[in-house]
Design a protein around this motif. Structure first.
Motif, short mmCIF file in Angstrom:
data_model
loop_
_atom_site.label_atom_id
_atom_site.label_comp_id
_atom_site.label_asym_id
_atom_site.label_seq_id
_atom_site.Cartn_x
_atom_site.Cartn_y
_atom_site.Cartn_z
N ILE B 107 49.81 36.52 41.98
CA ILE B 107 48.56 35.74 41.86
C ILE B 107 48.59 34.50 42.75
CG2 ILE B 107 47.04 34.51 40.25
CD1 ILE B 107 47.18 37.55 39.79
N ILE B 231 43.14 28.37 38.34
CA ILE B 231 43.92 29.14 37.37
C ILE B 231 43.96 28.38 36.05
CG2 ILE B 231 46.22 30.10 36.86
CD1 ILE B 231 46.59 29.52 40.08
N HIS B 260 36.23 34.13 40.78
CA HIS B 260 37.41 34.98 40.89
C HIS B 260 38.70 34.28 40.44
CE1 HIS B 260 34.64 37.58 42.93
NE2 HIS B 260 34.46 36.69 43.91
N TYR B 262 41.65 32.91 37.80
CA TYR B 262 42.47 33.71 36.88
C TYR B 262 42.78 32.97 35.58
CZ TYR B 262 43.41 37.05 40.63
OH TYR B 262 43.30 37.99 41.60
N PHE B 278 35.55 38.49 31.50
CA PHE B 278 36.74 38.58 32.34
C PHE B 278 37.13 40.03 32.55
CE2 PHE B 278 36.87 34.55 30.13
CZ PHE B 278 37.22 33.65 31.13
N VAL B 288 46.57 39.88 33.56
CA VAL B 288 45.95 38.60 33.84
C VAL B 288 44.44 38.87 33.86
CG1 VAL B 288 46.32 38.94 36.32
CG2 VAL B 288 45.79 36.67 35.48
N TYR B 289 43.65 37.88 33.41
CA TYR B 289 42.20 38.08 33.34
C TYR B 289 41.52 37.35 34.49
CZ TYR B 289 43.30 39.91 28.76
OH TYR B 289 43.83 40.65 27.73
N GLN B 290 40.64 38.07 35.19
CA GLN B 290 39.96 37.46 36.32
C GLN B 290 38.49 37.24 35.98
OE1 GLN B 290 40.09 39.65 40.06
NE2 GLN B 290 40.09 37.68 41.17
N LYS B 291 37.98 36.09 36.39
CA LYS B 291 36.57 35.78 36.16
C LYS B 291 35.70 36.80 36.89
CE LYS B 291 33.18 32.07 36.69
NZ LYS B 291 32.98 30.61 36.80
#
Lengths: 406, 292
Positions: B107, B231, B260, B262, B278, B288-291
């Motif tokens: 990341i 992040i 985008h 995290y 997410f 991991v969660y991404q917008k």
């Protein structure tokens, strides 16, 4: 002079040795009398142990009694402070801890009680992305339950089964029969004569009863391959056996409860945990850490961390193994006995589990007592005064049994 | 066993009784102020934990304590004390190293690359629920490891917040004992800590990137003032919230994250039942969660 963890310092204790900081400089000199303030400095400095003494022998004894009470109380934080049952258990355990302290036992520090993080273990699935059923499916694909139990079941089912046939089936498994004989010859069973053959054991204890015991002992063998860094198997089975002994002893005080069934239920009450350790190692350890941090019982921590508990897992795996329905019912409800079909038995098991956790405090047990309501206890019709003699008897027989069947 | 007289010994150590009504009033108050949901089954635990504090204040009942907490001139400072008693501050440097390694190896390089291309060498990280500072300092160390001397050319800010003033005090002090370092690799220990008489001090260059703030995740206005992040780390915090509060906090995170960005959560904190804001990204070492 005694060595104790800094967090157990009771104000008034006097340093028997000077304390050095991490860089070697002296923080406190010998004979410093510790108050809350010094205790805080020691904790902040990350000092693990101090050597302490009282100003007199009587004073030291008094301070150690306070230490014992505070140490034990932490394990009872989750239970009703007004419970008569748990107040009695608390008193018994404080006495046990004082006894252990006098024999030189050192209560483990917070840090030793905490589960260690494991970093390399991989779970079967991430949270909410699998179900208890997936765990069971995976488990069953890895290993099958030892054969001897299914053979015994066959024999028991046949209308013409005899004590000799059962004995032959069990005797074919030498390790199992040795352990069974040791078990029935232990003072726990209080048989008047020595039993030297399985056939004799069958006739004295009963066909169903002996098969149930065989089932419990066989289960221990199934779980040989769990990595030791995850869970100390000696400690696990010691707790299970301790619970088994309590379950049988409590049952022996009551009418109409199958003592052998209760013994096996005690032995198996936490098998779900082992299945979880095998398949969800990382989450299982996270649950143990969560339990310690929050002072909650493991079963509640599992619910928070995993979203389900070991009792669900026990239930499913035992059904798949085709265990006796009453056993599944009792084991599956030892945290909620009110929902059990065999309610009284499930209450006995819940009490036995609590008592096993309680007496283990005096030898380094880790988790808070899960507790139960006094009203539930009263349904057994057991007098609170009986708890102490049960604990004493338990202590007498447990050590030999550990040697005999674990 | 049995030589000493333990006759008078009991579990109720002089603490007052906590009635169902008082328990509800107290937990409603805590929930409203912090979002922390205390389940009914922990009533005795709350009683035993807080009872000591009630005794300290020489009060006779939990009702008196609740009044004190709500209306007295000391209500602010008492609320902080309460937070210390009910929140868990247990953490360590480099906790969940698999996840942190994934952050460092996949990341972080992605974000650094993107920033370089955009010609904006700024990094903003939010450590939400930072407890005594181990997590934000760990992240600072990871950034130092990743950027090495070129870190001078970057504008990096790690904003760390918690609701407990005493843990923030410890965080700002930056002095830790062995226990906090139990999951710290030896080379990190020697590189980023200075050994002192009373513990290990975090190196000033690690501290420089981190700023601490007393913030409650349930305080919408305070949360909105947090600078937009690339992040967010919020590990082992939302496990204490109920679904409603979880959703609310996740919304805050969504609004705070840049496009985008995290979000890292604790290992056992799953959100896919709760929100579609997410996208879970599966990497070796964790999710991991991404917008979106």
């Amino acid at each position: 002079m005694k060595r104790i963890c800094v967090e157990y310092v009771v104000p008034g204790m006097k340093l028997a040795k000077s304390v050095k900081g991490l860089d070697g400089s002296e923080l406190f000199s010998k004979d410093t009398v510790l108050t809350e303030k010094e205790k805080e400095v020691l904790i902040d400095a990350g000092i693990d142990y101090v050597y302490i003494e009282g100003s007199s022998e009587a004073e030291e004894k008094r301070l150690m009694e306070i230490l014992a009470q505070e140490y034990v109380f932490k394990f009872f934080m989750y239970v009703n402070p007004d419970s008569k049952v748990f107040s009695e258990l608390y008193k018994i355990v404080v006495a046990l801890v004082i006894n252990s302290l006098n024999k030189g036992w050192e209560p483990p520090c917070e840090e030793e009680l905490r589960a260690k993080n494991v970093e390399r273990m991989k779970d079967l699935f991430f949270k909410d992305m699998g179900s208890p059923q997936d765990i069971i499916k995976h488990e069953l694909s890895l290993a099958s339950f030892p054969d001897v139990y299914f053979k015994l079941k066959q024999v028991l089912k046949s209308p013409t089964s005899s004590a000799k046939e059962i004995a032959d089936t069990v005797s074919a498994d030498v390790a199992l029969s040795t352990k069974l004989l040791k078990l029935v010859n232990s003072p726990l069973f209080a048989l008047t004569q020595k039993v030297d053959s399985i056939e004799r054991a069958v006739s004295l204890v009963g066909e169903e009863e002996l098969s149930t015991l065989a089932l419990g002992i066989t289960a221990i063998r199934y779980f040989k391959d769990i990595p030791p860094e995850l869970i100390n198997m000696d400690v696990f089975w010691r707790h299970s056996l301790s619970c088994a002994v309590f379950a049988k002893l409590i049952a022996s005080q009551l009418q109409g409860i199958n003592q052998e069934m209760m013994f096996t239920a005690g032995l198996l009450h936490d098998v779900g945990k082992l299945i979880l350790f095998k398949n969800m190692p990382y989450s299982s350890v996270e649950a143990l850490i969560f339990a310690r941090e929050n002072m909650v019982p493991v079963v509640e921590a599992e619910e928070c961390v995993l979203g389900f508990t070991h009792t669900t897992i026990s239930n499913l795996i035992m059904k798949n193994w085709d265990f006796p329905p009453s056993l599944i019912d009792i084991v599956g409800h030892h945290h909620e006995p009110y929902d059990a079909t065999n309610k009284k038995e499930a209450i006995v098991l819940q009490l036995a589990d609590n008592m096993a956790n309680a007496v283990a405090i005096a030898s380094g047990g880790t988790f808070v007592i899960p507790g139960m309501e006094d009203e539930v206890f009263y349904e057994l019709g057991l007098e609170i005064e009986k708890l102490k003699p049960i604990v004493l008897k338990h202590i007498k027989v447990l050590q030999d049994l550990v040697a005999a069947i674990l | 066993m049995g030589t000493m007289s333990l006759g008078k010994l009991g579990l109720r150590k002089k603490i007052p009784n906590l009635s169902r009504e008082e328990f509800k009033e107290l937990t409603d108050f805590v929930y409203e102020k912090t979002g922390i949901a205390i389940p009914e089954r922990r009533k005795y635990l709350v009683e035993n934990k807080l009872g000591k504090r009630v005794l300290e204040l020489k009060m006779n009942s939990f009702s008196d304590y609740i009044k004190y907490l709500k209306f007295s001139p000391q209500k602010e400072s008492e609320f902080k004390k309460l937070c210390e008693l009910i929140t868990i501050n247990e953490t360590s440097f480099f906790r969940d190293i698999k996840q942190l390694t994934m952050f460092k190896n996949t990341i972080l390089p992605e974000i650094l690359e993107k920033k370089k291309q955009q010609g904006k060498k700024t990094i903003r990280i939010w450590s939400a629920g930072c407890s005594s500072g181990e997590e934000p300092y760990t992240l600072s160390m990871i950034l130092h490891e990743a950027l090495k001397v070129s870190i001078i050319g970057w504008d990096i800010k790690i904003t760390a917040n918690d609701i407990s003033p005493s843990v923030l005090f410890r965080a700002k002090k930056g002095l830790y004992n062995d226990h906090s370092l139990r999951t710290t690799p030896d080379n990190m220990k020697s590189k980023y800590f200075i050994k002192e008489a009373t513990g290990y001090r975090v190196h000033p260059k690690v501290q420089k990137l981190v700023s601490f703030q007393l913030i409650n995740l349930n305080d919408d206005l305070a949360v909105k003032r947090i600078p937009p992040s690339d992040i967010i780390f919020c590990r082992n915090v939302i496990i204490y919230f109920d679904d409603e509060m979880k959703k609310k906090v996740l919304n805050h995170f969504y609004n705070n994250l840049m496009d985008h960005g995290y979000l890292f959560l604790g290992y056992s904190e799953s959100i896919h039942r709760l929100t579609k804001l997410f996208k879970p990204v599966f990497k070796p070492g964790g999710i991991v969660y991404q917008k979106n």
